[in-house]
Design a protein around this motif. Structure first.
Motif, PDB file in Angstrom:
ATOM      1  N   SER A  47       0.836  -1.193   0.000  1.00 17.81           N
ATOM      2  CA  SER A  47       0.000   0.000   0.000  1.00 17.81           C
ATOM      3  C   SER A  47       0.878   1.252   0.000  1.00 17.81           C
ATOM      4  N   PRO A  49       0.899   3.840   2.094  1.00 17.97           N
ATOM      5  CA  PRO A  49       1.553   4.105   3.384  1.00 17.97           C
ATOM      6  C   PRO A  49       2.770   3.212   3.644  1.00 17.97           C
ATOM      7  N   GLU A  50       2.694   1.951   3.244  1.00 15.34           N
ATOM      8  CA  GLU A  50       3.836   1.042   3.427  1.00 15.34           C
ATOM      9  C   GLU A  50       5.021   1.478   2.566  1.00 15.34           C
ATOM     10  N   VAL A  52       5.598   4.554   1.488  1.00 16.22           N
ATOM     11  CA  VAL A  52       6.124   5.803   2.055  1.00 16.22           C
ATOM     12  C   VAL A  52       7.039   5.480   3.230  1.00 16.22           C
ATOM     13  N   GLN A  53       6.603   4.588   4.086  1.00 13.88           N
ATOM     14  CA  GLN A  53       7.416   4.209   5.239  1.00 13.88           C
ATOM     15  C   GLN A  53       8.737   3.562   4.803  1.00 13.88           C
ATOM     16  N   TYR A 110       6.079  12.504   7.194  1.00 14.97           N
ATOM     17  CA  TYR A 110       5.565  11.164   6.904  1.00 14.97           C
ATOM     18  C   TYR A 110       5.904  10.164   8.007  1.00 14.97           C
ATOM     19  N   ASP A 112       3.998   9.447  10.358  1.00 15.25           N
ATOM     20  CA  ASP A 112       2.785   8.639  10.392  1.00 15.25           C
ATOM     21  C   ASP A 112       2.335   8.448   8.944  1.00 15.25           C
ATOM     22  N   PRO A 113       2.715   7.338   8.328  1.00 15.95           N
ATOM     23  CA  PRO A 113       2.421   7.165   6.906  1.00 15.95           C
ATOM     24  C   PRO A 113       0.932   7.008   6.600  1.00 15.95           C
ATOM     25  N   ASN A 114       0.091   6.903   7.624  1.00 18.34           N
ATOM     26  CA  ASN A 114      -1.348   6.775   7.397  1.00 18.34           C
ATOM     27  C   ASN A 114      -2.082   8.104   7.499  1.00 18.34           C
ATOM     28  N   ASP A 115      -1.344   9.194   7.679  1.00 13.96           N
ATOM     29  CA  ASP A 115      -1.938  10.531   7.761  1.00 13.96           C
ATOM     30  C   ASP A 115      -2.448  10.918   6.375  1.00 13.96           C
ATOM     31  N   ALA A 116      -3.771  10.946   6.228  1.00  8.38           N
ATOM     32  CA  ALA A 116      -4.387  11.205   4.921  1.00  8.38           C
ATOM     33  C   ALA A 116      -4.019  12.584   4.382  1.00  8.38           C
ATOM     34  N   LEU A 119      -0.486  12.378   3.031  1.00  7.23           N
ATOM     35  CA  LEU A 119      -0.466  11.597   1.791  1.00  7.23           C
ATOM     36  C   LEU A 119      -1.056  12.383   0.626  1.00  7.23           C
TER      37      LEU A 119
END
Length: 156
Positions: A47, A49-50, A52-53, A110, A112-116, A119
């Motif tokens: 995904s 987020p993954e 980006v991390q 980033y 928190d890679p789940n920060d909409a 992103l």
């Protein structure tokens, strides 16, 4: 076969370190391009987020390796050459700070890679980071070139 002198052996280790580091740079660039393209090849692509991390990890590893391994070794080699290039190398190191700040800023955004919201701004932030990395790579390449120029002169 004759054993390498301590100086030649050290120079070969520095060359190998720089080559590994430049390979990391290539991997960083590839991941950045893939991340900017919005997709990753493969049927089971991670995904966003993954990705980006993972990108942030390789980015921080690359920058850390430069600061805590490569630059010190490059400076040590330039210093051993007894060259006036040492001052030039140190000045180049100072010029890296703004690019380091840009890398840290990107990593912090980033974290928190789940920060909409973060992103949603990824393309813009990657563009800014790309400019900083371009500058960083030019400075790093110049540092490597100073070492090679000094080596060429001492061989002559």
């Amino acid at each position: 076969m004759l054993a390498l002198s301590g100086r030649e052996d050290h120079r070969q280790r520095v060359d190998a370190l720089v080559q590994r580091w430049l390979a990391e740079r290539q991997s960083l660039i590839v991941q950045m391009i893939e991340l900017g393209g919005g997709s990753s090849p493969g049927a089971t692509a991670p995904s966003l987020p993954e990705r980006v991390q993972a990108f942030c990890e390789i980015l921080m590893d690359y920058v850390s390796a430069g600061h805590f391994e490569v630059y010190d070794e490059l400076l040590a080699e330039v210093e051993k050459q007894g060259s006036e290039r040492l001052a030039d190398s140190q000045a180049l190191l100072q010029r890296l700070q703004p690019t380091t700040d840009a890398v840290i800023r990107f990593n912090d955004i980033y974290d928190d890679p789940n920060d909409a919201d973060a992103l949603a701004n990824l393309a813009h932030e990657l563009s800014l980071l790309g400019l900083a990395l371009e500058s960083r790579f030019e400075i790093e390449d110049r540092m490597i070139a100073l070492l090679d120029e000094g080596e060429d002169q001492s061989a002559a």
